[in-house]
Design a protein around this motif. Structure first.
Motif, PDB file in Angstrom:
ATOM      1  N   PRO A 274      -7.497  -4.411   5.009  1.00  0.00           N
ATOM      2  CA  PRO A 274      -6.292  -4.052   4.210  1.00  0.00           C
ATOM      3  C   PRO A 274      -5.851  -2.720   4.582  1.00  0.00           C
ATOM      4  CG  PRO A 274      -8.303  -3.726   2.959  1.00  0.00           C
ATOM      5  CD  PRO A 274      -8.717  -4.269   4.333  1.00  0.00           C
ATOM      6  N   VAL A 275      -4.628  -2.373   4.225  1.00  0.00           N
ATOM      7  CA  VAL A 275      -4.055  -1.056   4.562  1.00  0.00           C
ATOM      8  C   VAL A 275      -3.553  -0.648   3.154  1.00  0.00           C
ATOM      9  CG1 VAL A 275      -2.363   0.366   5.881  1.00  0.00           C
ATOM     10  CG2 VAL A 275      -3.588  -1.675   6.861  1.00  0.00           C
ATOM     11  N   THR A 276      -3.763   0.530   2.899  1.00  0.00           N
ATOM     12  CA  THR A 276      -3.256   1.088   1.501  1.00  0.00           C
ATOM     13  C   THR A 276      -2.180   1.991   1.719  1.00  0.00           C
ATOM     14  OG1 THR A 276      -4.461   3.314   1.643  1.00  0.00           O
ATOM     15  CG2 THR A 276      -5.849   1.424   0.954  1.00  0.00           C
ATOM     16  N   MET A 277      -1.450   2.058   0.564  1.00  0.00           N
ATOM     17  CA  MET A 277      -0.060   2.740   0.233  1.00  0.00           C
ATOM     18  C   MET A 277      -0.259   4.126   0.973  1.00  0.00           C
ATOM     19  SD  MET A 277       1.260   1.344  -3.093  1.00  0.00           S
ATOM     20  CE  MET A 277       1.364   2.822  -3.939  1.00  0.00           C
TER      21      MET A 277
ATOM     22  N   GLU B  74     -10.867   4.706   6.797  1.00  0.00           N
ATOM     23  CA  GLU B  74     -10.456   5.621   7.522  1.00  0.00           C
ATOM     24  C   GLU B  74      -9.135   6.032   7.265  1.00  0.00           C
ATOM     25  OE1 GLU B  74     -12.093   7.594   9.639  1.00  0.00           O
ATOM     26  OE2 GLU B  74     -13.963   6.565   9.471  1.00  0.00           O
ATOM     27  N   ARG B  75      -8.777   7.349   7.247  1.00  0.00           N
ATOM     28  CA  ARG B  75      -7.264   7.623   6.883  1.00  0.00           C
ATOM     29  C   ARG B  75      -6.761   7.647   8.252  1.00  0.00           C
ATOM     30  NH1 ARG B  75      -3.719  10.345   2.740  1.00  0.00           N
ATOM     31  NH2 ARG B  75      -1.800  10.731   3.835  1.00  0.00           N
ATOM     32  N   LEU B  76      -5.512   7.184   8.442  1.00  0.00           N
ATOM     33  CA  LEU B  76      -4.641   7.091   9.638  1.00  0.00           C
ATOM     34  C   LEU B  76      -3.568   8.368   9.525  1.00  0.00           C
ATOM     35  CD1 LEU B  76      -4.006   3.433  10.055  1.00  0.00           C
ATOM     36  CD2 LEU B  76      -5.822   4.848  10.895  1.00  0.00           C
ATOM     37  N   THR B  77      -3.821   9.293  10.170  1.00  0.00           N
ATOM     38  CA  THR B  77      -2.803  10.393  10.246  1.00  0.00           C
ATOM     39  C   THR B  77      -2.210  10.724  11.665  1.00  0.00           C
ATOM     40  OG1 THR B  77      -4.381  11.548   8.751  1.00  0.00           O
ATOM     41  CG2 THR B  77      -2.691  12.936   9.519  1.00  0.00           C
ATOM     42  N   GLY B  78      -0.800  10.474  11.565  1.00  0.00           N
ATOM     43  CA  GLY B  78      -0.007  10.652  12.662  1.00  0.00           C
ATOM     44  C   GLY B  78       0.685  12.105  12.601  1.00  0.00           C
ATOM     45  N   PRO B  79       1.598  12.221  13.669  1.00  0.00           N
ATOM     46  CA  PRO B  79       2.139  13.663  13.817  1.00  0.00           C
ATOM     47  C   PRO B  79       3.066  14.077  12.789  1.00  0.00           C
ATOM     48  CG  PRO B  79       2.929  12.241  15.364  1.00  0.00           C
ATOM     49  CD  PRO B  79       1.867  11.484  14.575  1.00  0.00           C
ATOM     50  N   GLY B  80       3.696  12.888  12.015  1.00  0.00           N
ATOM     51  CA  GLY B  80       4.761  13.411  11.034  1.00  0.00           C
ATOM     52  C   GLY B  80       4.101  13.564   9.706  1.00  0.00           C
ATOM     53  N   ALA B  81       4.994  13.870   8.883  1.00  0.00           N
ATOM     54  CA  ALA B  81       4.632  14.258   7.147  1.00  0.00           C
ATOM     55  C   ALA B  81       4.327  12.859   6.492  1.00  0.00           C
ATOM     56  CB  ALA B  81       5.656  14.983   6.629  1.00  0.00           C
ATOM     57  N   LYS B  82       4.943  11.793   6.831  1.00  0.00           N
ATOM     58  CA  LYS B  82       4.727  10.509   5.724  1.00  0.00           C
ATOM     59  C   LYS B  82       3.651   9.709   6.348  1.00  0.00           C
ATOM     60  CE  LYS B  82       8.899  10.342   3.606  1.00  0.00           C
ATOM     61  NZ  LYS B  82      10.294   9.167   2.953  1.00  0.00           N
ATOM     62  N   ASN B  83       2.428   9.828   6.059  1.00  0.00           N
ATOM     63  CA  ASN B  83       1.257   9.022   6.729  1.00  0.00           C
ATOM     64  C   ASN B  83       1.032   8.003   5.704  1.00  0.00           C
ATOM     65  OD1 ASN B  83       0.340  10.298   9.081  1.00  0.00           O
ATOM     66  ND2 ASN B  83       0.123  11.993   7.775  1.00  0.00           N
ATOM     67  N   SER B  84       2.139   7.651   4.758  1.00  0.00           N
ATOM     68  CA  SER B  84       1.606   6.650   3.972  1.00  0.00           C
ATOM     69  C   SER B  84       1.977   5.099   4.799  1.00  0.00           C
ATOM     70  CB  SER B  84       2.560   6.623   2.502  1.00  0.00           C
ATOM     71  OG  SER B  84       3.857   6.854   2.679  1.00  0.00           O
ATOM     72  N   SER B  85       1.692   4.133   4.366  1.00  0.00           N
ATOM     73  CA  SER B  85       2.056   2.552   4.603  1.00  0.00           C
ATOM     74  C   SER B  85       2.626   1.896   3.723  1.00  0.00           C
ATOM     75  CB  SER B  85       0.853   2.299   5.451  1.00  0.00           C
ATOM     76  OG  SER B  85       1.185   1.049   5.963  1.00  0.00           O
ATOM     77  N   TRP B  86       3.701   1.051   3.740  1.00  0.00           N
ATOM     78  CA  TRP B  86       4.178  -0.007   2.864  1.00  0.00           C
ATOM     79  C   TRP B  86       4.256  -1.208   3.721  1.00  0.00           C
ATOM     80  CZ3 TRP B  86       8.374   2.292  -0.627  1.00  0.00           C
ATOM     81  CH2 TRP B  86       7.928   3.222  -1.580  1.00  0.00           C
ATOM     82  N   SER B  87       3.617  -1.450   4.788  1.00  0.00           N
ATOM     83  CA  SER B  87       3.919  -2.500   5.664  1.00  0.00           C
ATOM     84  C   SER B  87       2.371  -3.223   5.693  1.00  0.00           C
ATOM     85  CB  SER B  87       4.349  -2.404   6.869  1.00  0.00           C
ATOM     86  OG  SER B  87       3.611  -1.360   7.558  1.00  0.00           O
ATOM     87  N   SER B  88       2.416  -4.370   6.318  1.00  0.00           N
ATOM     88  CA  SER B  88       1.397  -5.095   6.406  1.00  0.00           C
ATOM     89  C   SER B  88       0.809  -4.757   8.327  1.00  0.00           C
ATOM     90  CB  SER B  88       1.535  -6.629   6.361  1.00  0.00           C
ATOM     91  OG  SER B  88       1.895  -7.101   5.048  1.00  0.00           O
ATOM     92  N   PRO B  89      -0.599  -5.070   8.201  1.00  0.00           N
ATOM     93  CA  PRO B  89      -1.218  -4.772   9.609  1.00  0.00           C
ATOM     94  C   PRO B  89      -0.908  -5.971  10.322  1.00  0.00           C
ATOM     95  CG  PRO B  89      -2.912  -5.207   8.022  1.00  0.00           C
ATOM     96  CD  PRO B  89      -1.781  -4.947   7.219  1.00  0.00           C
ATOM     97  N   VAL B  90      -0.741  -5.904  11.520  1.00  0.00           N
ATOM     98  CA  VAL B  90      -0.554  -7.121  12.472  1.00  0.00           C
ATOM     99  C   VAL B  90      -1.800  -7.291  13.451  1.00  0.00           C
ATOM    100  CG1 VAL B  90       0.678  -8.319  14.431  1.00  0.00           C
ATOM    101  CG2 VAL B  90       2.028  -7.267  12.413  1.00  0.00           C
TER     102      VAL B  90
ATOM    103  N   ALA C 203      -4.926   0.638  -3.845  1.00  0.00           N
ATOM    104  CA  ALA C 203      -3.685   0.064  -4.068  1.00  0.00           C
ATOM    105  C   ALA C 203      -3.062  -0.088  -2.412  1.00  0.00           C
ATOM    106  CB  ALA C 203      -2.721   1.131  -4.593  1.00  0.00           C
ATOM    107  N   CYS C 204      -2.476  -1.396  -2.365  1.00  0.00           N
ATOM    108  CA  CYS C 204      -2.043  -1.984  -1.093  1.00  0.00           C
ATOM    109  C   CYS C 204      -0.566  -2.441  -1.566  1.00  0.00           C
ATOM    110  CB  CYS C 204      -2.874  -3.013  -0.509  1.00  0.00           C
ATOM    111  SG  CYS C 204      -4.446  -2.282  -0.018  1.00  0.00           S
ATOM    112  N   ILE C 205       0.232  -2.223  -0.685  1.00  0.00           N
ATOM    113  CA  ILE C 205       1.705  -3.377  -0.917  1.00  0.00           C
ATOM    114  C   ILE C 205       1.483  -4.464   0.238  1.00  0.00           C
ATOM    115  CG2 ILE C 205       3.932  -3.011  -0.521  1.00  0.00           C
ATOM    116  CD1 ILE C 205       4.085  -0.214  -1.604  1.00  0.00           C
ATOM    117  N   GLY C 206       1.202  -4.175   1.420  1.00  0.00           N
ATOM    118  CA  GLY C 206       1.385  -5.193   2.315  1.00  0.00           C
ATOM    119  C   GLY C 206       0.005  -6.327   2.217  1.00  0.00           C
ATOM    120  N   SER C 207      -0.046  -7.117   2.867  1.00  0.00           N
ATOM    121  CA  SER C 207      -1.094  -8.135   3.136  1.00  0.00           C
ATOM    122  C   SER C 207      -2.193  -7.741   4.059  1.00  0.00           C
ATOM    123  CB  SER C 207      -0.786  -9.472   3.599  1.00  0.00           C
ATOM    124  OG  SER C 207       0.288  -9.997   2.504  1.00  0.00           O
TER     125      SER C 207
END
Length: 152
Positions: free
Chosen positions: A50-53, A71-87, A36-40
């Motif tokens: 593609p980047v998944t939700m 690969e899962r992208l994990t940052g220092p914060g709690a919300k690692n989900s992505s609702w945007s498109s990569p650039v 499931a992806c929101i962005g393009s």
């Protein structure tokens, strides 16, 4: 009960006349292969990214749809989900998560995370933008411009 979201990814060869649904389809992915992806997604050098939700980024072969890496992208914060498109800028992908972390990845067939930058946990859902060698980030409260040696 499911979320009601359905996701599919497909590649269609351009051209043709009439109904080209079957004659021009190169490949199609349906769940669970297509996440499931929101962005393009972004296309670069024979790959689609593609980047998944849920905060996974994938590299798929553009000709076949086969996964090259996932690969899962994990940052220092709690919300690692992505609702945007990569650039894509040059050979780098910029991927933002909802926590305000921006991941810099090499756009290629080998997964390489070059950097992870955080703007302090300010929530973000918008896609990044690039203009005149500057990167623009819109969070819930601010608009950020990041550039090296930028002058008015």
């Amino acid at each position: 009960m499911g979320s009601g979201l359905r996701n599919a990814a497909l590649a269609i060869r351009p051209g043709g006349r009439g109904d080209v649904t079957t004659t021009h389809r190169r490949w199609q992915l349906s769940p669970p292969s297509s996440k499931a992806c929101i962005g393009s997604a972004v296309i670069s050098r024979g790959h689609i990214f593609p980047v998944t939700m849920m905060g996974f980024v994938q590299c798929l072969d553009l000709k076949t749809g086969q996964a090259v890496w996932d690969e899962r992208l994990t940052g220092p914060g709690a919300k690692n989900s992505s609702w945007s498109s990569p650039v894509l800028a040059g050979n780098r992908l910029y991927v933002a998560n909802q926590n305000g972390d921006v991941f810099v990845l090499r756009a290629g067939p080998k997964f390489e995370c070059l950097a992870t930058n955080s703007i302090g946990g300010e929530p973000m859902n918008a896609s990044l933008a690039v203009s005149d060698c500057a990167l623009f980030l819109r969070t819930h409260q601010n608009l950020w411009c990041i550039a090296e040696g930028w002058q008015r």
